[in-house]
Write a protein that holds these residues in place. Structure first.
Motif, PDB file in Angstrom:
ATOM      1  N   ALA A 290       0.829  -1.205   0.000  1.00 63.12           N
ATOM      2  CA  ALA A 290       0.000   0.000   0.000  1.00 63.12           C
ATOM      3  C   ALA A 290       0.863   1.255   0.000  1.00 63.12           C
ATOM      4  CB  ALA A 290      -0.923  -0.005   1.203  1.00 63.12           C
ATOM      5  N   GLN A 291       1.965   1.253   0.742  1.00 63.46           N
ATOM      6  CA  GLN A 291       2.819   2.436   0.783  1.00 63.46           C
ATOM      7  C   GLN A 291       3.446   2.726  -0.583  1.00 63.46           C
ATOM      8  OE1 GLN A 291       5.836   2.442   3.829  1.00 63.46           O
ATOM      9  NE2 GLN A 291       6.725   4.365   3.120  1.00 63.46           N
ATOM     10  N   LYS A 292       3.685   1.687  -1.362  1.00 57.33           N
ATOM     11  CA  LYS A 292       4.274   1.879  -2.689  1.00 57.33           C
ATOM     12  C   LYS A 292       3.306   2.571  -3.645  1.00 57.33           C
ATOM     13  CE  LYS A 292       7.045  -2.361  -2.226  1.00 57.33           C
ATOM     14  NZ  LYS A 292       7.224  -3.749  -2.721  1.00 57.33           N
TER      15      LYS A 292
ATOM     16  N   LEU B 165      -7.865   7.667   1.821  1.00 53.79           N
ATOM     17  CA  LEU B 165      -7.170   6.390   1.746  1.00 53.79           C
ATOM     18  C   LEU B 165      -8.143   5.221   1.885  1.00 53.79           C
ATOM     19  CD1 LEU B 165      -4.365   5.182   1.429  1.00 53.79           C
ATOM     20  CD2 LEU B 165      -4.125   5.231   3.919  1.00 53.79           C
ATOM     21  N   GLU B 166      -9.096   5.330   2.773  1.00 52.34           N
ATOM     22  CA  GLU B 166     -10.072   4.250   2.944  1.00 52.34           C
ATOM     23  C   GLU B 166     -10.838   3.978   1.658  1.00 52.34           C
ATOM     24  OE1 GLU B 166     -12.656   4.972   6.246  1.00 52.34           O
ATOM     25  OE2 GLU B 166     -11.392   3.814   7.616  1.00 52.34           O
TER      26      GLU B 166
ATOM     27  N   GLU C 137     -10.573  -0.116  -1.435  1.00 53.24           N
ATOM     28  CA  GLU C 137     -11.491  -1.063  -2.067  1.00 53.24           C
ATOM     29  C   GLU C 137     -10.881  -1.673  -3.338  1.00 53.24           C
ATOM     30  OE1 GLU C 137     -16.105  -1.384  -3.717  1.00 53.24           O
ATOM     31  OE2 GLU C 137     -15.351   0.501  -2.858  1.00 53.24           O
ATOM     32  N   LYS C 138     -10.368  -0.828  -4.227  1.00 53.91           N
ATOM     33  CA  LYS C 138      -9.757  -1.344  -5.461  1.00 53.91           C
ATOM     34  C   LYS C 138      -8.445  -2.071  -5.154  1.00 53.91           C
ATOM     35  CE  LYS C 138      -8.344  -0.045 -10.133  1.00 53.91           C
ATOM     36  NZ  LYS C 138      -7.130  -0.879 -10.100  1.00 53.91           N
ATOM     37  N   PHE C 139      -7.705  -1.554  -4.209  1.00 56.09           N
ATOM     38  CA  PHE C 139      -6.436  -2.168  -3.826  1.00 56.09           C
ATOM     39  C   PHE C 139      -6.648  -3.610  -3.348  1.00 56.09           C
ATOM     40  CE2 PHE C 139      -3.276  -2.854  -0.348  1.00 56.09           C
ATOM     41  CZ  PHE C 139      -2.140  -2.929  -1.133  1.00 56.09           C
ATOM     42  N   LEU C 140      -7.651  -3.822  -2.514  1.00 61.45           N
ATOM     43  CA  LEU C 140      -7.944  -5.166  -2.024  1.00 61.45           C
ATOM     44  C   LEU C 140      -8.550  -6.043  -3.117  1.00 61.45           C
ATOM     45  CD1 LEU C 140      -9.275  -4.458   1.584  1.00 61.45           C
ATOM     46  CD2 LEU C 140      -7.245  -5.769   0.961  1.00 61.45           C
TER      47      LEU C 140
ATOM     48  N   GLN D 270     -10.482 -10.317  -5.602  1.00 64.24           N
ATOM     49  CA  GLN D 270     -10.755 -10.825  -6.952  1.00 64.24           C
ATOM     50  C   GLN D 270     -10.735 -12.357  -6.987  1.00 64.24           C
ATOM     51  OE1 GLN D 270      -8.119  -9.188  -9.875  1.00 64.24           O
ATOM     52  NE2 GLN D 270      -9.420  -9.735 -11.592  1.00 64.24           N
ATOM     53  N   LYS D 271      -9.949 -12.940  -6.106  1.00 61.83           N
ATOM     54  CA  LYS D 271      -9.873 -14.404  -6.073  1.00 61.83           C
ATOM     55  C   LYS D 271     -11.185 -15.026  -5.612  1.00 61.83           C
ATOM     56  CE  LYS D 271      -5.009 -13.945  -4.814  1.00 61.83           C
ATOM     57  NZ  LYS D 271      -4.013 -14.159  -3.744  1.00 61.83           N
TER      58      LYS D 271
END
Length: 316
Positions: free
Chosen positions: A85-87, A234-235, A239-242, A248-249
């Motif tokens: 996430a930091q990247k 950030l919150e 959603e897309k990050f997760l 997605q799995k």
């Protein structure tokens, strides 16, 4: 005139010793009980307040329906979350992962002790949180694999009065660590408790640990944000990050989705910890009890004073 009041009061106390003892003693016990309750409440509300970056540090909470409880919330997840996430997100200035507590035997020659407070952390730990490093370099102490920062009390058990810095410790009889720092014991009012801190880079060289997105849910993620207002932005991005890295799995199951929420550091103990609900209830109950004790003690004292004054007037 005030002097005369004190002299008169002292004469009355000396003359009616038993009544005065009960009267003043009851008030003193009531005030003492209120003070003890106030100390307890102060201790509970002061959790984590000693961190200098308090208002910019957030713990990440994860809610999902993977478990039987649809409202299940956990502060632990797989290792890559905060690092990746930091990247991506400029709102994150720094991150720190803290593993679940491990039980281990620590040995130094013929001295050994068992601890249940061994945790693995990122090297940013000593910069993000305001725990006092008594010896060692905070910038490098937790970078190299097999580095270990131990608490002052643990250092005394294993090394006595001799210096522990730079010495080696064997963990569970098989793994050798170098002591790269001595840290003060975690305060009682800290939501982060530990006895020894190992560098999390160690786990990447241990085949027993899975440090990818499919690894074990045993890492707590703390984020230091650029500013307090960055939290809401950030919150929304989580959603897309997760979705890209985890949800997605499980796309075939609409009910199985993981969501991430930010928990402000000052609110963790009283709002987000497992026992937070009970702690808040205790504070409310004890506050009411303290108020009642104070009121009853004052009323009792005043009534006794009035009765004593009335008795004195009848005698006169």
């Amino acid at each position: 005139m005030i002097r005369n009041y004190f002299i008169t009061a002292w004469r009355n106390i000396w003359k009616y010793k038993a009544v005065s003892f009960i009267n003043i003693g009851g008030l003193a016990i009531g005030i003492a009980a209120v003070i003890l309750i106030a100390v307890y409440i102060q201790s509970e509300v002061s959790y984590d307040r000693f961190h200098s970056n308090l208002n910019s540090i957030f713990r990440v909470g994860f809610s999902s329906s993977f478990f039987e409880d649809p409202n299940y919330v956990s502060s632990e997840f797989t290792a890559p979350f905060s690092e990746d996430a930091q990247k991506i997100f400029p709102e994150i200035e720094n991150h720190c992962r803290i593993s679940a507590s491990h039980q281990a035997w620590l040995m130094n020659g013929d001295k050994n002790t068992k601890t249940s407070g061994l945790k693995y952390v990122d090297d940013s730990f000593l910069r993000m949180f305001s725990f006092d490093l008594l010896s060692g370099n905070p910038k490098t102490a937790l970078i190299q694999p097999n580095s270990l920062v131990i608490s002052g009390s643990l250092a005394e058990k294993l090394f006595g009065d001799t210096g522990a810095l730079g010495k080696t410790i064997t963990i569970d009889g098989t793994k050798t660590y170098q002591v790269t720092g001595i840290i003060s014991d975690a305060p009682a009012n800290s939501s982060i408790q530990f006895e020894a801190l190992g560098s999390i880079s160690t786990l990447y060289h241990d085949p027993e640990y899975f440090m990818g997105w499919n690894g074990g849910w045993q890492y707590t993620h703390y984020l230091k944000l650029t500013d307090e207002k960055a939290g809401m932005r950030l919150e929304n991005k989580f959603e897309k990050f997760l979705w890209d890295n985890f949800n997605q799995k499980y796309a075939a199951s609409e009910t199985k989705r993981l969501k991430a929420h930010l928990q402000p550091m000052p609110e963790i103990h009283l709002k987000y910890d497992e026992a937070a609900s009970n702690t808040r209830t205790n504070i409310y109950v004890f506050s009411i009890i303290a108020l009642l004790i104070l009121i009853i003690s004052c009323i009792n004292y005043i009534n006794c004073q009035l009765r004593t004054s009335s008795d004195l007037k009848r005698l006169v």
